[in-house]
Scaffold this motif. Structure first.
Motif, PDB file in Angstrom:
ATOM      1  N   LEU A   5       0.832  -1.200   0.000  1.00  0.00           N
ATOM      2  CA  LEU A   5       0.000   0.000   0.000  1.00  0.00           C
ATOM      3  C   LEU A   5       0.873   1.260   0.000  1.00  0.00           C
ATOM      4  CD1 LEU A   5      -2.794   1.293   0.143  1.00  0.00           C
ATOM      5  CD2 LEU A   5      -2.734   1.023   2.635  1.00  0.00           C
ATOM      6  N   THR A   6       1.963   1.214   0.743  1.00  0.00           N
ATOM      7  CA  THR A   6       2.899   2.346   0.742  1.00  0.00           C
ATOM      8  C   THR A   6       3.463   2.577  -0.648  1.00  0.00           C
ATOM      9  OG1 THR A   6       3.531   1.839   3.026  1.00  0.00           O
ATOM     10  CG2 THR A   6       5.027   3.247   1.771  1.00  0.00           C
ATOM     11  N   SER A   7       3.828   1.501  -1.347  1.00  0.00           N
ATOM     12  CA  SER A   7       4.351   1.618  -2.705  1.00  0.00           C
ATOM     13  C   SER A   7       3.310   2.190  -3.651  1.00  0.00           C
ATOM     14  CB  SER A   7       4.825   0.247  -3.209  1.00  0.00           C
ATOM     15  OG  SER A   7       5.905  -0.231  -2.456  1.00  0.00           O
ATOM     16  N   ILE A   8       2.055   1.772  -3.464  1.00  0.00           N
ATOM     17  CA  ILE A   8       0.979   2.276  -4.320  1.00  0.00           C
ATOM     18  C   ILE A   8       0.838   3.788  -4.177  1.00  0.00           C
ATOM     19  CG2 ILE A   8      -1.520   2.252  -4.704  1.00  0.00           C
ATOM     20  CD1 ILE A   8      -1.470  -0.705  -3.830  1.00  0.00           C
ATOM     21  N   ILE A   9       0.804   4.254  -2.936  1.00  0.00           N
ATOM     22  CA  ILE A   9       0.614   5.689  -2.685  1.00  0.00           C
ATOM     23  C   ILE A   9       1.766   6.499  -3.278  1.00  0.00           C
ATOM     24  CG2 ILE A   9       0.475   7.464  -0.892  1.00  0.00           C
ATOM     25  CD1 ILE A   9      -0.871   5.354   0.894  1.00  0.00           C
ATOM     26  N   THR A  10       2.996   6.091  -2.989  1.00  0.00           N
ATOM     27  CA  THR A  10       4.146   6.856  -3.471  1.00  0.00           C
ATOM     28  C   THR A  10       4.282   6.764  -4.984  1.00  0.00           C
ATOM     29  OG1 THR A  10       5.551   4.948  -2.936  1.00  0.00           O
ATOM     30  CG2 THR A  10       5.436   6.724  -1.321  1.00  0.00           C
ATOM     31  N   ALA A  11       3.971   5.599  -5.567  1.00  0.00           N
ATOM     32  CA  ALA A  11       4.061   5.462  -7.022  1.00  0.00           C
ATOM     33  C   ALA A  11       3.010   6.316  -7.722  1.00  0.00           C
ATOM     34  CB  ALA A  11       3.903   3.991  -7.418  1.00  0.00           C
ATOM     35  N   ARG A  12       1.792   6.312  -7.193  1.00  0.00           N
ATOM     36  CA  ARG A  12       0.714   7.103  -7.800  1.00  0.00           C
ATOM     37  C   ARG A  12       0.969   8.598  -7.689  1.00  0.00           C
ATOM     38  NH1 ARG A  12      -2.964   5.009 -11.398  1.00  0.00           N
ATOM     39  NH2 ARG A  12      -3.678   2.950 -10.742  1.00  0.00           N
ATOM     40  N   MET A  13       1.483   9.037  -6.559  1.00  0.00           N
ATOM     41  CA  MET A  13       1.635  10.466  -6.318  1.00  0.00           C
ATOM     42  C   MET A  13       2.943  11.027  -6.875  1.00  0.00           C
ATOM     43  SD  MET A  13      -1.160  11.373  -4.972  1.00  0.00           S
ATOM     44  CE  MET A  13      -0.736  13.049  -4.506  1.00  0.00           C
ATOM     45  N   LEU A  14       3.996  10.228  -6.886  1.00  0.00           N
ATOM     46  CA  LEU A  14       5.302  10.738  -7.310  1.00  0.00           C
ATOM     47  C   LEU A  14       5.660  10.331  -8.732  1.00  0.00           C
ATOM     48  CD1 LEU A  14       7.345  10.021  -4.034  1.00  0.00           C
ATOM     49  CD2 LEU A  14       6.231  12.159  -4.719  1.00  0.00           C
ATOM     50  N   GLY A  15       4.941   9.344  -9.302  1.00  0.00           N
ATOM     51  CA  GLY A  15       5.280   8.875 -10.633  1.00  0.00           C
ATOM     52  C   GLY A  15       6.457   7.914 -10.599  1.00  0.00           C
ATOM     53  N   VAL A  16       6.769   7.357 -11.765  1.00  0.00           N
ATOM     54  CA  VAL A  16       7.827   6.348 -11.827  1.00  0.00           C
ATOM     55  C   VAL A  16       9.170   6.936 -11.426  1.00  0.00           C
ATOM     56  CG1 VAL A  16       9.065   4.734 -13.318  1.00  0.00           C
ATOM     57  CG2 VAL A  16       6.615   5.080 -13.642  1.00  0.00           C
ATOM     58  N   GLU A  17       9.535   8.094 -11.957  1.00  0.00           N
ATOM     59  CA  GLU A  17      10.840   8.682 -11.660  1.00  0.00           C
ATOM     60  C   GLU A  17      10.915   9.172 -10.219  1.00  0.00           C
ATOM     61  OE1 GLU A  17      13.897  11.868 -13.717  1.00  0.00           O
ATOM     62  OE2 GLU A  17      12.508  10.673 -14.907  1.00  0.00           O
ATOM     63  N   GLY A  18       9.838   9.808  -9.731  1.00  0.00           N
ATOM     64  CA  GLY A  18       9.820  10.260  -8.345  1.00  0.00           C
ATOM     65  C   GLY A  18       9.890   9.094  -7.381  1.00  0.00           C
ATOM     66  N   LYS A  19       9.218   7.993  -7.735  1.00  0.00           N
ATOM     67  CA  LYS A  19       9.301   6.779  -6.921  1.00  0.00           C
ATOM     68  C   LYS A  19      10.731   6.253  -6.895  1.00  0.00           C
ATOM     69  CE  LYS A  19       7.998   2.983  -4.800  1.00  0.00           C
ATOM     70  NZ  LYS A  19       7.738   3.003  -3.352  1.00  0.00           N
ATOM     71  N   GLY A  20      11.416   6.346  -8.024  1.00  0.00           N
ATOM     72  CA  GLY A  20      12.802   5.907  -8.085  1.00  0.00           C
ATOM     73  C   GLY A  20      13.707   6.744  -7.194  1.00  0.00           C
ATOM     74  N   GLU A  21      13.486   8.070  -7.170  1.00  0.00           N
ATOM     75  CA  GLU A  21      14.294   8.936  -6.315  1.00  0.00           C
ATOM     76  C   GLU A  21      14.042   8.646  -4.838  1.00  0.00           C
ATOM     77  OE1 GLU A  21      15.449  12.884  -8.806  1.00  0.00           O
ATOM     78  OE2 GLU A  21      13.600  13.001  -7.627  1.00  0.00           O
ATOM     79  N   LEU A  22      12.770   8.451  -4.473  1.00  0.00           N
ATOM     80  CA  LEU A  22      12.447   8.127  -3.082  1.00  0.00           C
ATOM     81  C   LEU A  22      13.073   6.796  -2.686  1.00  0.00           C
ATOM     82  CD1 LEU A  22      10.927   8.758  -0.456  1.00  0.00           C
ATOM     83  CD2 LEU A  22       8.921   7.598  -1.430  1.00  0.00           C
ATOM     84  N   SER A  23      13.015   5.820  -3.569  1.00  0.00           N
ATOM     85  CA  SER A  23      13.608   4.510  -3.277  1.00  0.00           C
ATOM     86  C   SER A  23      15.111   4.616  -3.070  1.00  0.00           C
ATOM     87  CB  SER A  23      13.307   3.534  -4.417  1.00  0.00           C
ATOM     88  OG  SER A  23      11.911   3.334  -4.567  1.00  0.00           O
ATOM     89  N   ALA A  24      15.761   5.482  -3.849  1.00  0.00           N
ATOM     90  CA  ALA A  24      17.204   5.677  -3.692  1.00  0.00           C
ATOM     91  C   ALA A  24      17.526   6.322  -2.347  1.00  0.00           C
ATOM     92  CB  ALA A  24      17.746   6.532  -4.831  1.00  0.00           C
ATOM     93  N   ILE A  25      16.704   7.277  -1.927  1.00  0.00           N
ATOM     94  CA  ILE A  25      16.905   7.939  -0.631  1.00  0.00           C
ATOM     95  C   ILE A  25      16.760   6.936   0.507  1.00  0.00           C
ATOM     96  CG2 ILE A  25      15.932   9.648   0.973  1.00  0.00           C
ATOM     97  CD1 ILE A  25      15.117  11.271  -1.541  1.00  0.00           C
ATOM     98  N   LEU A  26      15.731   6.106   0.443  1.00  0.00           N
ATOM     99  CA  LEU A  26      15.457   5.150   1.513  1.00  0.00           C
ATOM    100  C   LEU A  26      16.435   3.975   1.505  1.00  0.00           C
ATOM    101  CD1 LEU A  26      11.551   4.939   1.246  1.00  0.00           C
ATOM    102  CD2 LEU A  26      12.920   6.435   2.702  1.00  0.00           C
TER     103      LEU A  26
END
Length: 432
Positions: A5-26
């Motif tokens: 569910l966390t992945s769904i929210i961040t993917a929907r709101m940040l998009g593929v590239e934004g999700k990639g940046e967040l994943s790199a930070i975490l």
């Protein structure tokens, strides 16, 4: 489910590239904390099971050692992240610096607190630690989503705050035991050898395990794009659902069987391996089909291009999970060096394949390398166990008494009678 569910929210709101940046930070705090644990959490479990009277000395030594280590790691990360994330935006790099420096000591504390809970059989607290991190994350993200304030910066802050809250919860829950590690009494220096001696034995194995589990992300950061990281982080998280049963077994098995006689260790570990692999093999095929459908429905059609990667990662997850269940037998009998040998061989093969397959096939090649590595780990473990425990391989992979054991266990749980059916029904097993 909560992580998905966390992945769904961040993917929907940040998009593929934004999700990639967040994943790199975490990613970086988790990776760094895994590299600098020095086997102390596992050593705490092992040594507290052997001699709980020295808990105060073991805890204080662990805490005093990891404070300067986390500071040094933070300094290295602060100056290294701009180099390691050179393809990412300036905002992502700056967030990664702050998040890593602040989160690494918190994650080290979480690992130690989890080990204390496991060694004391306080699995309600241990489960609370594991559950509350993703639960608080998703609650915070939903609040930000409803307020229209979900961004890369606010998401990162939520993850940091969540970790801090969980550390606080853990300290309060384990207060009587943590206070032992903070007393001002002189430390018994004879506790140093068993704590760090066993810790260094398992550290090499755990370091290789961390590198093995995280090297795919390192390759993506180094060779691929933030978009690739976004796609991979989503399908990887979704595939880990298949590892739920085996992860739970592995986390409980080691502290439960440590200190038992060797023949009993192998009976319990082998049974856990067989049953978990059988259940997951039955579940995986229909779940993979549903998973692809859910991938497009929940995350968005742009994530469907990684569906083949999802299939391979799901298979790797189950095979790798089974091999870790079996490996707990070596740690429990004080032979982590055998797991180290396995990890050295597997990681060498997998990393070599990363550099060959990832440039050629992208994420699919990366996941194919992981599947091959998982098969190698399981094969080596199945080769080692009969020689160490002096049991036939057939007794590890098959036992007609497993079905009877499962039925009786379910009946007992439903009726509320007995918590340890293996102690009463081992006569049904052809191994014992």
């Amino acid at each position: 489910m909560i992580t998905t569910l966390t992945s769904i929210i961040t993917a929907r709101m940040l998009g593929v590239e934004g999700k990639g940046e967040l994943s790199a930070i975490l990613f970086w705090p988790t990776f760094i904390a895994g590299c600098i644990g020095f086997g102390l959490p596992t050593s705490l479990i092992y040594n507290l099971k052997q001699d709980s009277s020295r808990a105060s000395d073991y805890l204080r030594l662990s805490i005093l050692f990891q404070i300067p280590v986390s500071i040094l790691a933070g300094v290295v990360a602060w100056f290294g992240l701009p180099i390691w994330l050179s393809e990412y935006s300036a905002t992502a790099v700056r967030l990664a610096q702050y998040y890593t420096v602040l989160t690494v000591p918190l994650l080290l504390a979480v690992n130690l607190l989890s080990a204390i809970a496991q060694s004391l059989d306080k699995f309600n607290i241990y489960n609370g630690i594991r559950l509350n991190v993703p639960l608080f994350n998703v609650i915070g993200l939903i609040v930000l989503w409803l307020l229209g304030s979900l961004s890369l910066t606010s998401s990162t802050n939520i993850f940091l705050l969540t970790t801090l809250l969980v550390v606080t919860y853990s300290v309060v829950s384990l207060r009587p035991y943590v206070s032992m590690g903070l007393r001002g009494n002189p430390i018994d220096r004879t506790a140093v050898k068993p704590l760090f001696g066993y810790g260094m034995k398992v550290y090499a194995m755990e370091l290789l395990g961390t590198l093995y589990n995280q090297f795919d992300k390192i390759i993506i950061v180094a060779l691929l794009t933030p978009r690739d990281f976004g796609l991979y982080s989503v399908v990887f998280a979704l595939s880990r659902v298949f590892n739920t049963v085996q992860t739970a077994i592995s986390n409980v098995m080691f502290p439960k069987v440590t200190g038992m006689e060797h023949d009993k260790i192998i009976r319990l570990v082998a049974r856990a391996f067989r049953i978990s692999m059988t259940v997951m093999a039955i579940v995986v095929v229909p779940s993979m089909i549903i998973g692809k459908f859910m991938l497009g429905l929940l995350f968005g059609p742009e994530f469907l291009e990684a569906s083949s990667t999802f299939y391979l990662l799901s298979i790797e997850c189950i095979i790798g999970g089974g091999s870790w269940v079996l490996a707990s037998s070596f740690n429990a009998m004080g032979r982590p060096d055998l797991v180290l040998i396995r990890q050295l061989i597997a990681i060498s093969i997998t990393v070599a394949l990363f550099f060959v397959l990832a440039p050629m096939y992208g994420l699919f090649g990366l996941s194919l390398a992981l599947v091959i590595g998982a098969v190698v780990r399981l094969a080596i473990t199945l080769f080692q166990i009969p020689r160490v425990f002096k049991v036939p391989l057939r007794s590890i992979v098959f036992d007609k008494g497993d079905y009877t054991f499962m039925v009786q266990t379910i009946k007992q749980k439903i009726s509320g009678k007995g918590d340890r059916p293996h102690e009463k029904h081992e006569s049904h097993s052809s191994n014992g």
